[in-house]
Design a protein around this motif. Structure first.
Motif, PDB file in Angstrom:
ATOM      1  N   ALA A   1       0.841  -1.202   0.000  1.00  0.00           N
ATOM      2  CA  ALA A   1       0.000   0.000   0.000  1.00  0.00           C
ATOM      3  C   ALA A   1       0.874   1.249   0.000  1.00  0.00           C
ATOM      4  O   ALA A   1       1.868   1.333   0.729  1.00  0.00           O
ATOM      5  CB  ALA A   1      -0.923  -0.003   1.209  1.00  0.00           C
ATOM      6  N   LYS A   2       0.492   2.204  -0.827  1.00  0.00           N
ATOM      7  CA  LYS A   2       1.259   3.447  -0.947  1.00  0.00           C
ATOM      8  C   LYS A   2       0.773   4.533   0.010  1.00  0.00           C
ATOM      9  O   LYS A   2       1.369   5.600   0.090  1.00  0.00           O
ATOM     10  CB  LYS A   2       1.178   3.954  -2.393  1.00  0.00           C
ATOM     11  CG  LYS A   2       1.867   3.027  -3.375  1.00  0.00           C
ATOM     12  CD  LYS A   2       1.447   3.288  -4.820  1.00  0.00           C
ATOM     13  CE  LYS A   2       1.894   4.642  -5.318  1.00  0.00           C
ATOM     14  NZ  LYS A   2       1.607   4.796  -6.774  1.00  0.00           N
ATOM     15  N   GLY A   3      -0.323   4.273   0.692  1.00  0.00           N
ATOM     16  CA  GLY A   3      -0.830   5.244   1.654  1.00  0.00           C
ATOM     17  C   GLY A   3      -1.879   6.175   1.094  1.00  0.00           C
ATOM     18  O   GLY A   3      -2.463   6.978   1.830  1.00  0.00           O
ATOM     19  N   ASN A   4      -2.162   6.081  -0.194  1.00  0.00           N
ATOM     20  CA  ASN A   4      -3.180   6.936  -0.826  1.00  0.00           C
ATOM     21  C   ASN A   4      -4.329   6.129  -1.401  1.00  0.00           C
ATOM     22  O   ASN A   4      -5.092   6.617  -2.226  1.00  0.00           O
ATOM     23  CB  ASN A   4      -2.527   7.785  -1.923  1.00  0.00           C
ATOM     24  CG  ASN A   4      -1.923   6.933  -3.044  1.00  0.00           C
ATOM     25  OD1 ASN A   4      -1.934   5.698  -2.966  1.00  0.00           O
ATOM     26  ND2 ASN A   4      -1.399   7.588  -4.066  1.00  0.00           N
ATOM     27  N   GLY A   5      -4.421   4.877  -0.961  1.00  0.00           N
ATOM     28  CA  GLY A   5      -5.467   4.001  -1.473  1.00  0.00           C
ATOM     29  C   GLY A   5      -4.995   3.096  -2.580  1.00  0.00           C
ATOM     30  O   GLY A   5      -5.617   2.064  -2.849  1.00  0.00           O
ATOM     31  N   ALA A   6      -3.896   3.462  -3.243  1.00  0.00           N
ATOM     32  CA  ALA A   6      -3.351   2.649  -4.325  1.00  0.00           C
ATOM     33  C   ALA A   6      -2.205   1.782  -3.797  1.00  0.00           C
ATOM     34  O   ALA A   6      -1.774   1.919  -2.642  1.00  0.00           O
ATOM     35  CB  ALA A   6      -2.870   3.548  -5.459  1.00  0.00           C
ATOM     36  N   SER A   7      -1.701   0.887  -4.642  1.00  0.00           N
ATOM     37  CA  SER A   7      -0.608  -0.008  -4.256  1.00  0.00           C
ATOM     38  C   SER A   7       0.522   0.056  -5.273  1.00  0.00           C
ATOM     39  O   SER A   7       0.319   0.431  -6.432  1.00  0.00           O
ATOM     40  CB  SER A   7      -1.124  -1.458  -4.155  1.00  0.00           C
ATOM     41  OG  SER A   7      -2.103  -1.584  -3.146  1.00  0.00           O
ATOM     42  N   HIS A   8       1.706  -0.320  -4.821  1.00  0.00           N
ATOM     43  CA  HIS A   8       2.855  -0.464  -5.704  1.00  0.00           C
ATOM     44  C   HIS A   8       3.084  -1.955  -5.925  1.00  0.00           C
ATOM     45  O   HIS A   8       3.171  -2.728  -4.967  1.00  0.00           O
ATOM     46  CB  HIS A   8       4.107   0.165  -5.077  1.00  0.00           C
ATOM     47  CG  HIS A   8       5.326   0.041  -5.932  1.00  0.00           C
ATOM     48  ND1 HIS A   8       5.677   0.997  -6.848  1.00  0.00           N
ATOM     49  CD2 HIS A   8       6.272  -0.947  -6.026  1.00  0.00           C
ATOM     50  CE1 HIS A   8       6.779   0.628  -7.469  1.00  0.00           C
ATOM     51  NE2 HIS A   8       7.162  -0.549  -6.984  1.00  0.00           N
ATOM     52  N   PHE A   9       3.205  -2.361  -7.169  1.00  0.00           N
ATOM     53  CA  PHE A   9       3.344  -3.773  -7.522  1.00  0.00           C
ATOM     54  C   PHE A   9       4.783  -4.053  -7.954  1.00  0.00           C
ATOM     55  O   PHE A   9       5.400  -3.258  -8.680  1.00  0.00           O
ATOM     56  CB  PHE A   9       2.372  -4.144  -8.637  1.00  0.00           C
ATOM     57  CG  PHE A   9       0.934  -4.048  -8.223  1.00  0.00           C
ATOM     58  CD1 PHE A   9       0.242  -5.166  -7.793  1.00  0.00           C
ATOM     59  CD2 PHE A   9       0.272  -2.822  -8.237  1.00  0.00           C
ATOM     60  CE1 PHE A   9      -1.085  -5.079  -7.384  1.00  0.00           C
ATOM     61  CE2 PHE A   9      -1.053  -2.721  -7.836  1.00  0.00           C
ATOM     62  CZ  PHE A   9      -1.728  -3.849  -7.406  1.00  0.00           C
ATOM     63  N   SER A  10       5.317  -5.194  -7.515  1.00  0.00           N
ATOM     64  CA  SER A  10       6.705  -5.562  -7.824  1.00  0.00           C
ATOM     65  C   SER A  10       6.769  -7.004  -8.314  1.00  0.00           C
ATOM     66  O   SER A  10       6.022  -7.868  -7.844  1.00  0.00           O
ATOM     67  CB  SER A  10       7.598  -5.415  -6.588  1.00  0.00           C
ATOM     68  OG  SER A  10       7.538  -4.101  -6.067  1.00  0.00           O
ATOM     69  N   ASP A  11       7.750  -7.244  -9.219  1.00  0.00           N
ATOM     70  CA  ASP A  11       7.933  -8.591  -9.768  1.00  0.00           C
ATOM     71  C   ASP A  11       8.864  -9.443  -8.921  1.00  0.00           C
ATOM     72  O   ASP A  11       8.860 -10.666  -9.027  1.00  0.00           O
ATOM     73  CB  ASP A  11       8.513  -8.517 -11.184  1.00  0.00           C
ATOM     74  CG  ASP A  11       7.573  -7.850 -12.180  1.00  0.00           C
ATOM     75  OD1 ASP A  11       6.438  -7.523 -11.783  1.00  0.00           O
ATOM     76  OD2 ASP A  11       7.975  -7.654 -13.337  1.00  0.00           O
ATOM     77  N   ASN A  12       9.694  -8.797  -8.075  1.00  0.00           N
ATOM     78  CA  ASN A  12      10.673  -9.554  -7.301  1.00  0.00           C
ATOM     79  C   ASN A  12      10.799  -8.957  -5.906  1.00  0.00           C
ATOM     80  O   ASN A  12      10.372  -7.823  -5.645  1.00  0.00           O
ATOM     81  CB  ASN A  12      12.031  -9.582  -8.000  1.00  0.00           C
ATOM     82  CG  ASN A  12      12.575  -8.188  -8.244  1.00  0.00           C
ATOM     83  OD1 ASN A  12      13.002  -7.516  -7.308  1.00  0.00           O
ATOM     84  ND2 ASN A  12      12.545  -7.739  -9.500  1.00  0.00           N
ATOM     85  N   LEU A  13      11.426  -9.738  -5.024  1.00  0.00           N
ATOM     86  CA  LEU A  13      11.480  -9.364  -3.606  1.00  0.00           C
ATOM     87  C   LEU A  13      12.335  -8.120  -3.375  1.00  0.00           C
ATOM     88  O   LEU A  13      12.006  -7.287  -2.523  1.00  0.00           O
ATOM     89  CB  LEU A  13      12.016 -10.532  -2.784  1.00  0.00           C
ATOM     90  CG  LEU A  13      12.058 -10.336  -1.265  1.00  0.00           C
ATOM     91  CD1 LEU A  13      10.667 -10.009  -0.722  1.00  0.00           C
ATOM     92  CD2 LEU A  13      12.611 -11.581  -0.579  1.00  0.00           C
ATOM     93  N   ALA A  14      13.418  -7.969  -4.128  1.00  0.00           N
ATOM     94  CA  ALA A  14      14.282  -6.806  -3.936  1.00  0.00           C
ATOM     95  C   ALA A  14      13.527  -5.512  -4.225  1.00  0.00           C
ATOM     96  O   ALA A  14      13.588  -4.547  -3.450  1.00  0.00           O
ATOM     97  CB  ALA A  14      15.521  -6.918  -4.826  1.00  0.00           C
TER      98      ALA A  14
END
Length: 320
Positions: free
Chosen positions: A296-309
């Motif tokens: 969660a980015k804190g504004n209702g949206a999310s950040h999506f990632s392909d890998n753990l790093a």
């Protein structure tokens, strides 16, 4: 003279049928139970505040030939209503309807609490166990209640039972679930309608922005495909039940249980909420993505990632 008297009586009756009823208030409401006789119906209106002669009302119901067509239900009339319009309303079943709104993402416990607060519903299930209630609505033997009722606004006749509303919500969820399942992606790892309902319930609780619902579902589907734990907080919170105090602690994540998706791979044993149509569709046809993580980015949206790093960097950026 007899002919003239008959004509005069007929004219008076025709006038009376079209003349506004005298009411004790601006609007009057009556609830008619099944099996109420026409005479009792006339008495109910009189008791509620219709000042017209009760005998005349009953005779009008009987003389019209429609007395036995009067339907049970809740009816309301206002100033200007006539004997004719009153009878027409009851024969048509033109009832006063109340509504109850059941919200996407609520749990079954929240559903029951909302129904219990509805003033116009007849409460019949308060003392029932979950199993008793599911039997009362005709659900398949052994089916759990969570996730099985479609969130929507339901209109009902005042005095209807809570069982009637639950039956409608249960049937609605089954229809929505079957319709979504018919549109499932051919490569979905979901094996059944129950799987789809459970994943949809998680998507419903995890989605902060409606536009990201398909991406959230895509992350979970990717994890299911490779046997990676879903690691979703809402399942932990659901497993804690009423003991959850609003703070999810590390010890909660480390405590094993059927809803701990950090320690157990795959879907939890039941849905965790009542998903709406959009979440059902997202679960069976998720967005194409390689992402395995989101934060969660804190504004209702999310950040999506392909890998753990990348995910760890996003966590540091948005949550630490």
């Amino acid at each position: 003279m007899i002919v003239f008297a008959a004509l005069a009586a007929g004219g008076a009756a025709a006038w009376w049928l079209q003349a506004p009823l005298s009411l004790a208030a601006d609007s009057i409401e009556v609830s008619i139970e099944p099996g109420t006789s026409p005479r009792e119906v006339a008495n109910l209106w009189a008791q509620a505040g219709v000042r017209s002669n009760t005998f005349l009302l009953y005779e009008w119901f009987r003389w019209s030939g429609q007395a036995r067509k009067i339907r049970a239900g809740s009816y309301q009339i206002g100033q200007g209503a006539t004997p004719r319009s009153l009878l027409d309303k009851m024969v048509r079943g033109d009832e006063v309807l109340a509504t109850v709104r059941l919200i996407d993402g609520w749990t079954f416990r929240q559903f029951r609490a909302e129904l219990a607060k509805a003033p116009d519903l007849k409460q019949t299930t308060a003392a029932m166990t979950e199993a008793d209630l599911m039997a009362a609505i005709g659900a398949p033997p052994g089916q759990r209640a969570e996730g099985r009722f479609f969130p929507d606004t339901y209109a009902f006749s005042k005095g209807a039972s809570d069982v009637a509303v639950l039956k409608r919500a249960h049937r609605a969820m089954q229809r929505q679930l079957e319709a979504a399942w018919a549109e499932r992606a051919p490569n979905t790892p979901l094996k059944s309608l129950d799987d789809a309902l459970t994943l949809a319930s998680i998507v419903e609780k995890e989605t902060g922005a409606a536009a990201e619902r398909g991406l959230v579902a895509g992350v979970f589907v990717n994890r299911l495909r490779i046997g990676m734990p879903l690691q979703t907080d809402p399942t932990i919170i659901y497993g804690l039940g009423e003991t959850f105090d609003g703070n999810l602690r590390k010890r909660d994540l480390l405590a094993d249980g059927p809803y701990n998706t950090y320690l157990r791979a795959g879907l939890p044993p039941t849905p965790i909420s009542m998903p709406g149509k959009a979440s059902l569709l997202a679960a069976v046809r998720p967005d194409a993505t390689k992402a395995l993580y989101f934060v969660a980015k804190g504004n209702g949206a999310s950040h999506f990632s392909d890998n753990l790093a990348d995910h760890n960097r996003a966590v540091n950026q948005y949550q630490r």
